[in-house]
Design a protein around this motif. Structure first.
Motif, short mmCIF file in Angstrom:
data_model
loop_
_atom_site.label_atom_id
_atom_site.label_comp_id
_atom_site.label_asym_id
_atom_site.label_seq_id
_atom_site.Cartn_x
_atom_site.Cartn_y
_atom_site.Cartn_z
N LEU A 10 0.83 -1.21 0.00
CA LEU A 10 0.00 0.00 0.00
C LEU A 10 0.86 1.26 0.00
CD1 LEU A 10 -2.83 -1.04 2.48
CD2 LEU A 10 -3.14 -0.39 0.07
N ILE A 11 1.93 1.26 0.76
CA ILE A 11 2.84 2.40 0.77
C ILE A 11 3.36 2.66 -0.65
CG2 ILE A 11 5.11 3.20 1.54
CD1 ILE A 11 4.57 1.66 4.17
N LEU A 12 3.83 1.61 -1.29
CA LEU A 12 4.37 1.74 -2.65
C LEU A 12 3.31 2.27 -3.61
CD1 LEU A 12 6.44 -1.55 -2.77
CD2 LEU A 12 7.35 0.74 -3.21
N GLY A 13 2.09 1.71 -3.53
CA GLY A 13 1.03 2.14 -4.42
C GLY A 13 0.62 3.58 -4.19
N LEU A 14 0.51 3.98 -2.94
CA LEU A 14 0.12 5.36 -2.61
C LEU A 14 1.18 6.35 -3.07
CD1 LEU A 14 -1.38 4.74 0.93
CD2 LEU A 14 -2.65 5.57 -1.07
N LEU A 15 2.44 6.05 -2.82
CA LEU A 15 3.50 6.96 -3.24
C LEU A 15 3.62 7.01 -4.76
CD1 LEU A 15 6.26 6.13 -0.59
CD2 LEU A 15 4.67 8.07 -0.63
N ARG A 16 3.45 5.87 -5.40
CA ARG A 16 3.52 5.79 -6.86
C ARG A 16 2.42 6.64 -7.51
NH1 ARG A 16 4.89 1.02 -10.37
NH2 ARG A 16 3.85 1.30 -12.36
N SER A 17 1.26 6.73 -6.84
CA SER A 17 0.13 7.47 -7.42
C SER A 17 0.38 8.96 -7.52
CB SER A 17 -1.13 7.23 -6.56
OG SER A 17 -1.04 7.97 -5.34
N GLY A 18 1.26 9.48 -6.68
CA GLY A 18 1.52 10.91 -6.66
C GLY A 18 0.54 11.70 -5.83
N HIS A 19 -0.47 11.02 -5.26
CA HIS A 19 -1.47 11.69 -4.43
C HIS A 19 -1.06 11.78 -2.97
CE1 HIS A 19 -4.47 11.92 -7.60
NE2 HIS A 19 -4.18 10.68 -7.92
N VAL A 20 0.02 11.09 -2.63
CA VAL A 20 0.47 11.03 -1.25
C VAL A 20 1.98 11.25 -1.20
CG1 VAL A 20 0.74 9.50 0.75
CG2 VAL A 20 -1.38 9.45 -0.56
N ARG A 21 2.43 12.03 -0.24
CA ARG A 21 3.85 12.23 -0.01
C ARG A 21 4.30 11.32 1.14
NH1 ARG A 21 3.37 18.38 1.47
NH2 ARG A 21 1.73 17.34 2.68
N PRO A 22 5.58 10.99 1.21
CA PRO A 22 6.04 10.17 2.33
C PRO A 22 5.68 10.77 3.69
CG PRO A 22 7.74 10.30 0.65
CD PRO A 22 6.64 11.24 0.22
N SER A 23 5.68 12.09 3.78
CA SER A 23 5.36 12.74 5.06
C SER A 23 3.89 12.59 5.44
CB SER A 23 5.72 14.23 4.99
OG SER A 23 5.02 14.87 3.94
N ASP A 24 3.05 12.15 4.49
CA ASP A 24 1.63 11.94 4.76
C ASP A 24 1.36 10.56 5.37
OD1 ASP A 24 0.92 14.42 3.65
OD2 ASP A 24 0.79 13.57 1.64
N LEU A 25 2.38 9.73 5.45
CA LEU A 25 2.19 8.35 5.89
C LEU A 25 2.93 8.09 7.20
CD1 LEU A 25 2.69 6.45 2.50
CD2 LEU A 25 0.52 7.01 3.62
N ARG A 26 2.22 7.44 8.14
CA ARG A 26 2.83 6.92 9.36
C ARG A 26 2.67 5.41 9.36
NH1 ARG A 26 -0.60 10.38 13.74
NH2 ARG A 26 -0.18 12.49 12.94
N VAL A 27 3.72 4.73 9.77
CA VAL A 27 3.69 3.27 9.82
C VAL A 27 4.22 2.82 11.18
CG1 VAL A 27 4.37 1.13 8.67
CG2 VAL A 27 4.23 3.26 7.36
N THR A 28 3.55 1.84 11.78
CA THR A 28 4.06 1.30 13.04
C THR A 28 4.63 -0.10 12.82
OG1 THR A 28 1.95 0.31 13.73
CG2 THR A 28 2.37 2.61 14.38
N VAL A 29 5.66 -0.40 13.58
CA VAL A 29 6.34 -1.69 13.47
C VAL A 29 6.62 -2.22 14.87
CG1 VAL A 29 7.42 -1.15 11.25
CG2 VAL A 29 8.61 -0.58 13.38
N ARG A 30 6.91 -3.51 14.96
CA ARG A 30 7.28 -4.10 16.24
C ARG A 30 8.79 -4.24 16.37
NH1 ARG A 30 4.11 -9.46 17.55
NH2 ARG A 30 4.77 -10.02 15.45
N ARG A 31 9.49 -4.31 15.22
CA ARG A 31 10.94 -4.47 15.24
C ARG A 31 11.63 -3.22 14.69
NH1 ARG A 31 12.71 -7.55 11.72
NH2 ARG A 31 10.84 -7.85 10.45
N PRO A 32 12.58 -2.65 15.41
CA PRO A 32 13.26 -1.45 14.94
C PRO A 32 13.91 -1.63 13.58
CG PRO A 32 13.78 -1.85 17.25
CD PRO A 32 13.03 -3.06 16.77
N GLU A 33 14.47 -2.82 13.33
CA GLU A 33 15.14 -3.02 12.04
C GLU A 33 14.16 -2.97 10.88
OE1 GLU A 33 14.86 -7.14 14.13
OE2 GLU A 33 15.14 -5.02 14.66
N ARG A 34 12.92 -3.44 11.10
CA ARG A 34 11.91 -3.34 10.05
C ARG A 34 11.53 -1.87 9.83
NH1 ARG A 34 10.05 -4.51 5.20
NH2 ARG A 34 7.76 -4.50 5.06
#
Length: 283
Positions: A22-46
């Protein structure tokens, strides 16, 4: 292309494969900037992987992530979903939209676990969303507002085609568009193996099978295209293609595909029933 503007920020709780698609698709569309997205993870390396690849804002605190979000996407495994909803519920704000990507947790369980002041929607995106070609079935809960529907539709329009339907129809989708890409890939793999069985080089066979699928898909994507018409254009009466199609049918291709779809749907219903019973029981 999204028919409505995508409200920001969009929060993805969970940084797995479908979240990254979904991140890839949203950014590819041009309708969303990276700063518009927040993602949570359980592992710092991910989290570092997602940050370095896509420039998105990464957090490890789910409750913190949902604050001020326009759309909250629950993109964790079903086993983690109940605990996740308990964590974020106190932090959710009236008017927010929560979209669950779980194939086997129904609206009734989602709405019971989340505050009555938020809209709840289910979505079943699949991996083609990452190239802007995903068809995403959607179904809205009893408290969903028109604003929440438009916001959700905009998110998935940016990654392909959203389709609204009943919850029961959504279950059927698990056996078609949910699992369907894997069936198509297996067919391509089998087509290449058949070519290799007749002496073709493995790399040539793989390329030939892949490009055959891509070309056929482009024909099917043309306005007004239908499978019967496209088949008729290739399969002349008494010809080679007709003989091949008859061999497929006689060896049970319709039965095999039908069984694959039915098994996926039945498995989804069984898991949804089990989850409904588990959600109703005290923890």
């Amino acid at each position: 292309m999204a028919s409505h503007s995508i409200p920001a920020p969009v929060v993805l709780l969970g940084g797995g494969k479908i979240a990254e698609a979904l991140i890839l698709g949203l950014l590819r569309s041009g309708h969303v900037r990276p700063s518009d997205l927040r993602v949570t993870v359980r592992r710092p390396e991910r989290g570092e992987e997602l940050r370095s690849r896509h420039g998105v804002h990464v957090l490890m605190d789910n409750a913190q992530a949902v604050r001020g979000a326009a759309v909250v996407v629950l993109a964790v495994r079903q086993a983690q979903l109940r605990d996740l909803m308990e964590v974020i519920s106190p932090a959710l704000e009236p008017g927010q939209t929560v979209v669950s990507l779980s194939a086997d947790v129904r609206l009734a369980q989602l709405e019971a676990a989340l505050p009555s002041s938020v809209s709840v929607i289910r979505a079943l995106p699949h991996t083609p969303v990452r190239v802007g070609a995903g068809v995403t079935p959607l179904t809205a809960g009893s408290r969903a507002t028109e604003t929440s529907r438009l916001a959700t539709e905009a998110v998935f329009a940016a990654t392909g085609r959203p389709m609204w339907m009943t919850e029961e129809a959504l279950t059927v989708c698990t056996g078609v568009c949910g699992t369907g890409p894997a069936y198509v890939f297996r067919f391509v793999e089998t087509l290449a193996q058949a070519a290799m069985a007749h002496g073709m080089d493995a790399a040539e066979a793989a390329a030939l099978a892949k490009e055959t699928l891509i070309g056929a898909a482009k024909l099917l994507a043309e306005p007004g295209a239908t499978t019967p018409r496209l088949i008729t254009e290739i399969a002349t009466p008494g010809g080679i293609t007709e003989a091949g199609l008859m061999a497929m049918d006689s060896h049970g291709l319709p039965r095999v595909v039908g069984e694959a779809v039915s098994v996926a749907i039945q498995r989804t219903r069984e898991r949804a029933d089990a989850n409904a019973a588990a959600y109703s029981a005290p923890k």
